[in-house]
Motif scaffolding. Structure first.
Motif, PDB file in Angstrom:
ATOM      1  N   PRO A 138       0.826  -1.215   0.000  1.00  0.00           N
ATOM      2  CA  PRO A 138       0.000   0.000   0.000  1.00  0.00           C
ATOM      3  C   PRO A 138       0.860   1.265   0.000  1.00  0.00           C
ATOM      4  O   PRO A 138       1.953   1.290   0.573  1.00  0.00           O
ATOM      5  CB  PRO A 138      -0.795  -0.111   1.319  1.00  0.00           C
ATOM      6  N   THR A 139       0.361   2.311  -0.640  1.00  0.00           N
ATOM      7  CA  THR A 139       1.039   3.604  -0.643  1.00  0.00           C
ATOM      8  C   THR A 139       0.646   4.384   0.601  1.00  0.00           C
ATOM      9  O   THR A 139      -0.534   4.466   0.954  1.00  0.00           O
ATOM     10  CB  THR A 139       0.668   4.409  -1.902  1.00  0.00           C
ATOM     11  N   VAL A 140       1.637   4.948   1.284  1.00  0.00           N
ATOM     12  CA  VAL A 140       1.415   5.676   2.533  1.00  0.00           C
ATOM     13  C   VAL A 140       1.984   7.080   2.383  1.00  0.00           C
ATOM     14  O   VAL A 140       3.079   7.271   1.836  1.00  0.00           O
ATOM     15  CB  VAL A 140       2.113   4.956   3.711  1.00  0.00           C
ATOM     16  N   THR A 141       1.241   8.087   2.876  1.00  0.00           N
ATOM     17  CA  THR A 141       1.738   9.463   2.871  1.00  0.00           C
ATOM     18  C   THR A 141       2.568   9.702   4.126  1.00  0.00           C
ATOM     19  O   THR A 141       2.125   9.406   5.245  1.00  0.00           O
ATOM     20  CB  THR A 141       0.569  10.462   2.825  1.00  0.00           C
ATOM     21  N   ALA A 177       4.851   0.535  11.610  1.00  0.00           N
ATOM     22  CA  ALA A 177       4.931   0.707  10.160  1.00  0.00           C
ATOM     23  C   ALA A 177       6.374   0.904   9.717  1.00  0.00           C
ATOM     24  O   ALA A 177       7.173   1.529  10.406  1.00  0.00           O
ATOM     25  CB  ALA A 177       4.092   1.907   9.704  1.00  0.00           C
ATOM     26  N   GLY A 178       6.690   0.361   8.541  1.00  0.00           N
ATOM     27  CA  GLY A 178       7.957   0.608   7.861  1.00  0.00           C
ATOM     28  C   GLY A 178       7.645   1.054   6.450  1.00  0.00           C
ATOM     29  O   GLY A 178       6.986   0.324   5.703  1.00  0.00           O
ATOM     30  N   VAL A 179       8.073   2.264   6.077  1.00  0.00           N
ATOM     31  CA  VAL A 179       7.677   2.854   4.803  1.00  0.00           C
ATOM     32  C   VAL A 179       8.907   3.332   4.043  1.00  0.00           C
ATOM     33  O   VAL A 179       9.778   4.007   4.607  1.00  0.00           O
ATOM     34  CB  VAL A 179       6.701   4.040   5.028  1.00  0.00           C
ATOM     35  N   THR A 180       8.981   3.000   2.766  1.00  0.00           N
ATOM     36  CA  THR A 180      10.105   3.434   1.931  1.00  0.00           C
ATOM     37  C   THR A 180      10.005   4.931   1.655  1.00  0.00           C
ATOM     38  O   THR A 180       8.947   5.538   1.812  1.00  0.00           O
ATOM     39  CB  THR A 180      10.120   2.689   0.587  1.00  0.00           C
ATOM     40  N   ARG A 181      11.107   5.526   1.197  1.00  0.00           N
ATOM     41  CA  ARG A 181      11.111   6.954   0.903  1.00  0.00           C
ATOM     42  C   ARG A 181      10.156   7.308  -0.235  1.00  0.00           C
ATOM     43  O   ARG A 181       9.455   8.313  -0.182  1.00  0.00           O
ATOM     44  CB  ARG A 181      12.531   7.404   0.526  1.00  0.00           C
ATOM     45  N   GLY A 182      10.101   6.461  -1.281  1.00  0.00           N
ATOM     46  CA  GLY A 182       9.247   6.759  -2.422  1.00  0.00           C
ATOM     47  C   GLY A 182       9.653   8.064  -3.090  1.00  0.00           C
ATOM     48  O   GLY A 182      10.825   8.296  -3.380  1.00  0.00           O
ATOM     49  N   GLN A 226       5.233  10.344  -0.535  1.00  0.00           N
ATOM     50  CA  GLN A 226       4.562   9.063  -0.340  1.00  0.00           C
ATOM     51  C   GLN A 226       5.555   7.920  -0.566  1.00  0.00           C
ATOM     52  O   GLN A 226       6.444   8.035  -1.407  1.00  0.00           O
ATOM     53  CB  GLN A 226       3.392   8.902  -1.314  1.00  0.00           C
ATOM     54  N   GLY A 227       5.365   6.847   0.195  1.00  0.00           N
ATOM     55  CA  GLY A 227       6.209   5.675   0.028  1.00  0.00           C
ATOM     56  C   GLY A 227       5.399   4.402   0.153  1.00  0.00           C
ATOM     57  O   GLY A 227       4.173   4.446   0.362  1.00  0.00           O
ATOM     58  N   ASP A 228       6.061   3.260   0.028  1.00  0.00           N
ATOM     59  CA  ASP A 228       5.392   1.958   0.107  1.00  0.00           C
ATOM     60  C   ASP A 228       5.484   1.382   1.510  1.00  0.00           C
ATOM     61  O   ASP A 228       6.546   1.424   2.146  1.00  0.00           O
ATOM     62  CB  ASP A 228       6.025   0.970  -0.881  1.00  0.00           C
ATOM     63  N   ASP A 229       4.373   0.828   1.977  1.00  0.00           N
ATOM     64  CA  ASP A 229       4.334   0.172   3.283  1.00  0.00           C
ATOM     65  C   ASP A 229       4.927  -1.232   3.148  1.00  0.00           C
ATOM     66  O   ASP A 229       4.331  -2.118   2.534  1.00  0.00           O
ATOM     67  CB  ASP A 229       2.886   0.091   3.765  1.00  0.00           C
ATOM     68  N   VAL A 230       6.128  -1.433   3.703  1.00  0.00           N
ATOM     69  CA  VAL A 230       6.826  -2.728   3.616  1.00  0.00           C
ATOM     70  C   VAL A 230       7.042  -3.297   5.023  1.00  0.00           C
ATOM     71  O   VAL A 230       8.053  -3.935   5.310  1.00  0.00           O
ATOM     72  CB  VAL A 230       8.170  -2.586   2.866  1.00  0.00           C
ATOM     73  N   THR A 231       6.067  -3.068   5.909  1.00  0.00           N
ATOM     74  CA  THR A 231       6.226  -3.401   7.325  1.00  0.00           C
ATOM     75  C   THR A 231       6.581  -4.863   7.555  1.00  0.00           C
ATOM     76  O   THR A 231       7.463  -5.177   8.350  1.00  0.00           O
ATOM     77  CB  THR A 231       4.942  -3.045   8.101  1.00  0.00           C
ATOM     78  N   ASN A 232       5.891  -5.784   6.865  1.00  0.00           N
ATOM     79  CA  ASN A 232       6.162  -7.213   7.087  1.00  0.00           C
ATOM     80  C   ASN A 232       7.602  -7.558   6.767  1.00  0.00           C
ATOM     81  O   ASN A 232       8.234  -8.369   7.463  1.00  0.00           O
ATOM     82  CB  ASN A 232       5.213  -8.074   6.245  1.00  0.00           C
ATOM     83  N   GLU A 265       8.680   8.658  14.976  1.00  0.00           N
ATOM     84  CA  GLU A 265       9.333   8.006  13.840  1.00  0.00           C
ATOM     85  C   GLU A 265      10.839   8.051  13.982  1.00  0.00           C
ATOM     86  O   GLU A 265      11.392   8.982  14.576  1.00  0.00           O
ATOM     87  CB  GLU A 265       8.958   8.696  12.519  1.00  0.00           C
ATOM     88  N   VAL A 266      11.483   7.032  13.441  1.00  0.00           N
ATOM     89  CA  VAL A 266      12.930   7.062  13.244  1.00  0.00           C
ATOM     90  C   VAL A 266      13.198   6.753  11.772  1.00  0.00           C
ATOM     91  O   VAL A 266      12.411   6.050  11.129  1.00  0.00           O
ATOM     92  CB  VAL A 266      13.690   6.045  14.131  1.00  0.00           C
TER      93      VAL A 266
END
Length: 671
Positions: free
Chosen positions: A73-76, A133-138, A142-148, A170-171
């Protein structure tokens, strides 16, 4: 045990394993042996499968992966992930320093310098001390949710230490593939006939977006954290933030330094120019930041980057030398790899004589000719690579290098399959390096673990005609081995005993060891677990094979080709006759979680939120149920996840088979 006992034991195991993880990865302190840790983890996984009602996405069991993510999923981002301005010169740093002084006036300030790690930028969100949550920079917004996938990184804390962390913050940091792991993965990929990864950064980027979190876990990514964001953090500058992050259990590189002025910054840059090569991870520069947060606010940001930070990037060290010739190496799968032989040249503290060329496409891309002056760089690769050609120095009489048409070892005509970059020698049973390479693969530690059989011994056995394939190993006699150079009674008996002991290896290990092209250790485990025996794998058609999670067309075609070959079938039959394991043996050591599903049969189809497909099948079996592969009138339940196959759903409805969801199943086993 009852539910309350199970819950208490699960919580206790999670607490222990989190503590052991933190001690090992953050403090380099081995509190327990690997065997004990693995045993506790296996116990936790079994309990969690038996009691899904106590599911916790941040359990230490998530480190091993197993879930399949079809879409990310895309996350802001709550706070934009800005990029840094880059420079390669001391003059630009001086200009940066002057701009800071112009804004802050006579107010004193400090710089904090950090190494710039070359990986994938990642933002991690923590709520109530747990990773949420773990989200890429994108694109920075906005980035991608890659939490798993992030949960599989052992240097990312799933639960924080201490008590003084904010409720929600956040870190940010960099996800990287350590050089040691990059080289290990490339060695494995070369071994099974797959194309090698280009560099650690691209490998990390590709890994973090993989659908199968179990594969992500197997790649042993790292994550250095360096940026703290949120409200009421209780820190006033970057140095305090880094110390606080370490207290909470984050993996912070100890290489940062406070600098009072630009001269000290330049000293730091020069110190790490060479020193960074000893760190075991890729770095490409230094990040220079204003330490004080209030001063950062005054300096502000542009639309793309902060005005209070800049990245100084090192020039990649490159050396030029002459290409003498190109030679070719043949691997155990028959893959033919070109290697450039160079006039010796100094590069990054070592003398370079060879460079990787990968395949024919790379030779063509570079337009290589014998005698060319070539530019060589060192990256994460085991040997350097050629990056460019100084065509202005090219001899007039030089000729293009054409890839060899015949195998350099056995003279067999090479083949190159459509869509593949690699040339192969098809003479797998008569080409010496392929024969010896297959035996070396078979005996390695991760396979049959016949460690008394080293390269020198394999060469000796091959040269005497005693080992022309892996089955020959099981027919070696004392009298044959004692004749080999360096062997005496004790070493002979040790070798023969190691060969005998290898017969106890489980089916998935044997399947990996026999060396089917593209079937690495993880793929072998998936195939063994799905089919249960070598005979069922041999009988499987293309559609059946690609129905196995993460088994693509390339692997399926390779498996089919292997079993089409009569010599492969003969080899398997010989190994069977010597007592090797070619079926999955049920583990009787684990007592059933319950008998709730005794006598009931299930077909499992689709994608599940809290289980992998194999995981939910294990849960059915743990409670006494039986897994079958096809819908029939004898099936009691169709356990349906998302994206279930329409044919199975239609047939179940037609036969009146009860269709249940993942939630229904959880209720069924918790009654």
């Amino acid at each position: 045990m009852d539910k309350e006992q199970a819950r208490n034991e699960i919580l206790e195991l999670r607490q222990k394993l989190n503590y052991y993880n933190e001690q090992y990865y953050l403090h380099e302190n081995s509190v327990v042996s690997d065997r004990e840790f693995d045993s506790l983890l296996e116990k936790l996984i079994a309990l969690e499968k038996a009691h899904p009602e106590f599911d916790d996405p941040n359990s230490p069991s998530s480190r091993v992966g197993g879930g399949i993510t079809k879409e990310f999923p895309t996350v802001t981002h709550r706070y934009p992930m800005l990029s840094l301005g880059n420079t390669y010169s001391a003059e630009d740093l001086a200009d940066f320093d002057q701009r800071i002084r112009k804004t802050l006036g006579d107010e004193p300030f400090e710089y904090l310098c950090e190494l710039k790690f070359d990986g994938v930028a990642m933002s991690l969100r923590y709520e109530n001390g747990k990773l949420s949550a773990g989200v890429t920079r994108g694109n920075g917004t906005q980035g991608d949710d890659v939490t798993n996938n992030v949960r599989t990184i052992r240097t990312v804390p799933l639960s924080l230490s201490g008590q003084d962390f904010p409720e929600d913050f956040e870190v940010r940091g960099e996800v990287m593939l350590p050089l040691k792991e990059f080289r290990r993965i490339n060695a494995e990929r070369e071994d099974i006939g797959e194309a090698q990864l280009a560099n650690p950064r691209n490998a990390a980027s590709g890994t973090i977006k993989m659908q199968d979190s179990k594969v992500v876990a197997s790649r042993n990514l790292d994550c250095y954290l360096y940026y703290l964001l949120g409200e009421n953090l209780g820190v006033g500058n970057q140095a305090e933030a880094l110390e606080k992050m370490k207290e909470w259990g984050f993996f912070v590189s100890p290489t940062y330094r406070l600098c009072a002025n630009l001269d000290e910054v330049m000293e730091y840059i020069e110190h790490w120019r060479e020193g960074r090569n000893e760190l075991g991870v890729e770095t490409d520069g230094i990040v220079i930041k204003i330490n004080d947060f209030k001063q950062r606010e005054r300096l502000g940001n542009t639309s793309k980057s902060p005005r209070w930070a800049i990245a100084y990037k090192y020039e990649t060290e490159r050396a030029y030398t002459k290409l003498k010739n190109v030679t070719y190496q043949v691997g155990r799968t028959g893959a033919v790899t070109p290697v450039a032989n160079l006039e010796p040249v100094d590069l990054a503290g070592t003398v370079v004589k060879r460079a990787s060329l990968y395949n024919a496409n790379e030779i063509e891309r570079l337009g290589l000719r014998k005698g060319d002056t070539v530019g060589v760089e060192k990256g994460g690769e085991i040997i350097p690579k050629i990056v460019d050609v100084a065509t202005e120095n090219r001899p007039d009489e030089s000729k293009s290098i054409a890839f060899v048409e015949n195998c350099p070892e056995c003279d067999t005509k090479l083949i190159r399959k459509e869509g593949e970059a690699v040339h192969y020698c098809p003479n797998e049973t008569g080409c010496p390096p392929q024969i010896k390479g297959k035996i070396e693969h078979f005996v390695q530690r991760q396979a049959m673990n016949i460690m008394s059989l080293g390269t020198r011994t394999i060469n000796a056995l091959f040269n005497k005609g005693l080992a022309n394939n892996i089955a020959d190993l099981y027919e070696l006699t004392y009298d044959q081995v004692i004749e080999l150079e360096g062997f005496k009674e004790k070493s002979v008996n040790k070798l023969l005993q190691a060969i005998e002991d290898s017969k106890k290896k489980p089916f998935e290990t044997v399947l990996f060891a026999i060396g089917i092209r593209f079937v690495g250790k993880t793929v072998a485990e998936k195939l063994a677990r799905h089919f249960g025996s070598i005979d069922k794998i041999e009988q499987a058609d293309f559609e059946t094979l690609i129905d196995v999670p993460e088994i693509g067309e390339q692997i399926a075609n390779s498996v089919i080709e292997f079993f089409k070959n009569e010599k492969s079938k003969e080899l398997i039959e010989r190994l069977k006759s010597h007592g090797l394991q070619f079926e999955v043996v049920a583990d009787d050591s684990q007592s059933p979680a319950s008998n709730q599903l005794d006598g009931l049969s299930f077909v499992v189809s689709g994608v599940f939120a809290n289980f992998s497909r194999d995981g939910i099948k294990d849960a059915v079996k743990a409670h006494g149920g039986k897994i079958v592969s096809a819908i029939s009138s004898k099936v009691d339940y169709l356990l349906a996840g998302e994206k279930i196959g329409p044919s199975k759903l239609s047939k179940a409805e037609k036969l009146g088979t009860k269709i249940i969801s993942e939630e229904d199943f959880a209720e069924l086993i918790s009654d």
